[in-house]
Design a protein around this motif. Sequence first.
Motif, PDB file in Angstrom:
ATOM      1  N   THR A  77       1.707   4.965   8.951  1.00 28.88           N
ATOM      2  CA  THR A  77       1.068   3.654   9.038  1.00 28.88           C
ATOM      3  C   THR A  77       0.792   3.302  10.495  1.00 28.88           C
ATOM      4  O   THR A  77       1.459   3.785  11.402  1.00 28.88           O
ATOM      5  N   ASP A  78      -0.198   2.444  10.651  1.00 26.53           N
ATOM      6  CA  ASP A  78      -0.484   1.878  11.963  1.00 26.53           C
ATOM      7  C   ASP A  78      -0.913   0.444  11.673  1.00 26.53           C
ATOM      8  O   ASP A  78      -2.027   0.228  11.185  1.00 26.53           O
ATOM      9  N   ASP A 120      -1.707  -2.449   9.583  1.00 27.31           N
ATOM     10  CA  ASP A 120      -1.976  -2.525   8.141  1.00 27.31           C
ATOM     11  C   ASP A 120      -2.722  -1.295   7.627  1.00 27.31           C
ATOM     12  O   ASP A 120      -3.164  -1.257   6.493  1.00 27.31           O
ATOM     13  N   LYS A 121      -2.867  -0.286   8.492  1.00 29.29           N
ATOM     14  CA  LYS A 121      -3.616   0.904   8.073  1.00 29.29           C
ATOM     15  C   LYS A 121      -2.657   2.003   7.613  1.00 29.29           C
ATOM     16  O   LYS A 121      -1.537   2.110   8.108  1.00 29.29           O
ATOM     17  N   PRO A 132      -4.233   7.071  10.236  1.00 25.15           N
ATOM     18  CA  PRO A 132      -4.365   5.778   9.569  1.00 25.15           C
ATOM     19  C   PRO A 132      -5.705   5.115   9.908  1.00 25.15           C
ATOM     20  O   PRO A 132      -6.095   5.084  11.077  1.00 25.15           O
ATOM     21  N   GLY A 133      -6.387   4.677   8.894  1.00 26.22           N
ATOM     22  CA  GLY A 133      -7.639   3.937   9.103  1.00 26.22           C
ATOM     23  C   GLY A 133      -8.865   4.813   9.292  1.00 26.22           C
ATOM     24  O   GLY A 133      -9.987   4.309   9.313  1.00 26.22           O
ATOM     25  N   ASP A 187       0.819  -1.228   0.000  1.00 27.96           N
ATOM     26  CA  ASP A 187       0.000   0.000   0.000  1.00 27.96           C
ATOM     27  C   ASP A 187       0.851   1.274   0.000  1.00 27.96           C
ATOM     28  O   ASP A 187       0.537   2.251  -0.688  1.00 27.96           O
TER      29      ASP A 187
END
Length: 491
Positions: A349-350, A352-353, A453-454, A53
């Motif tokens: 990122t966090d 997978d986010k 993230p997310g 990503d």
Amino acid sequence: MRSSITVRPDSVYGVVRPELYGHFAEHLGRCICEGIWVGETSAIPNDRGIRCDTIEALRRIKPPILRWPGGCFADVYHWEDGIGPRDQRPRRPNHWWEGQDTNAFGTHEYLETCERLGAEPFICLNVGSGTPREALNWVEYCTYAGDTEYTRRRAQNGHPLPWNVRYWAVGNENWGCGGKFQARDYAREYRRFVSFLKQTAPRGEFVICGFDQQKWNLDVLDELRDDLGYIDHISIHKYVSRGTGSGFTPEEYWLLMKDVSALEDVILMTSGTVQSFTQYSKRFIGIALDEWGVWHRDATVDRGLSQSNTLRDAIFAASAFHMFQRHARVLSMTNIAQTINVLQCLLATDGDKLARTPTYYVYDLLQPHKGATALVADVDGPSVEVTDAGQRSTLPVLDASATASHDGTMTISVVNRHPSETQEGCVKVAGSAFPNISARCLGGTSPAAENQPGAPESVAPAAVSTAPAKNGEFVHTFPPCSLTVFRISPA
Ligand code: AHR
């Protein structure tokens, strides 16, 4: 009061090399490990260990160049630790940035990342704790086409063909973390390294370590005055800081906007020094601002230099790019610190986010400037008085930059630095009737807005409509703390 923004297509600053929009990734915090490299067994989607990503997001902004492996890390990095079977690579302490480095991400992984991004590699060699022999072996390993022990090892490790690595830095911050050299001692080391390196990489471009203090640059260049042919670029670094990532006063907000001039001062000072040595020769030594950005107080080593990245930082970056484009003749590259999860990153990122930071969108919106010719764009209108350590400066609220591409398209980017007020601007381009205009704008609900993230994005660009042009000009209302980019294509 309305500002006027006047673009003068006959007055040019120079060509904006794509490398002015370059990047930097160091073995520090979660920049490489987690940001780029997750490993083949990770649950986070990856292609041979390289995260999908983040690479996809970066590909969209067409990164021209990626500097690696540091930073301070470069002068403690021994490249042979990072080749061969990954399970046999040694784990080493990360001397400057705490924790350990597994060496899972080495030369092959980095060069593969560059290939996937379409970015030019830029490798920083180890001078502080390394030797010319070690540097020479690395250059041979990467770029030599003949049959040698090193090129056989490269083939065994999966890459029979040489890579094309154009940029090589000879150390990093060698006045500090790169070995605490005296300027003339470093210059002699530089000459020793490059005298060998040039034989192995005749088409390589070599970057000497400069400083934001003139004395170092003067001494280094003076020591090499008979060998200026060994220098293609001089590296300078400049970070600025006001408040914390998301906690700042209105005064700190404006001081950060003013700090673009701190970057400009270093560029001007370095280019003046360089020109005093090159003025009677045809030699061009480019200024590589290969680390820059906002380094907030909260970005400490124990936090892996992570910080909040808000719309305020993005507007600072956009104004910095306007200034860089005004210095297109002397700047050969800039590399913001750092690409992912560290300092003024583009991606956060966090697990997978993933979040695209407001600064990411500045790179996205300003893409059309890359490779185009920077034109003079005058702004006349309201300004703000900023006082820093007793020194007053006047900052126009709107700031603009314009470029013209080969295909006749003009790009005009306008920053409204005001944190809370819209600004009206009248855009004029001598000789243009503005046949086709499109515009995109990056803004948010406040200068402290950021993307997590997310979570749904609170800062993202959107297409905006423009008023019809009349008599070679059009009026536009710029939202507070925003970047607007107009694309004007020929009829
Ligand atoms: O980008 C973080 C660090 O800042 C780099 O490693 C170093 O070169 C600079 O001081």
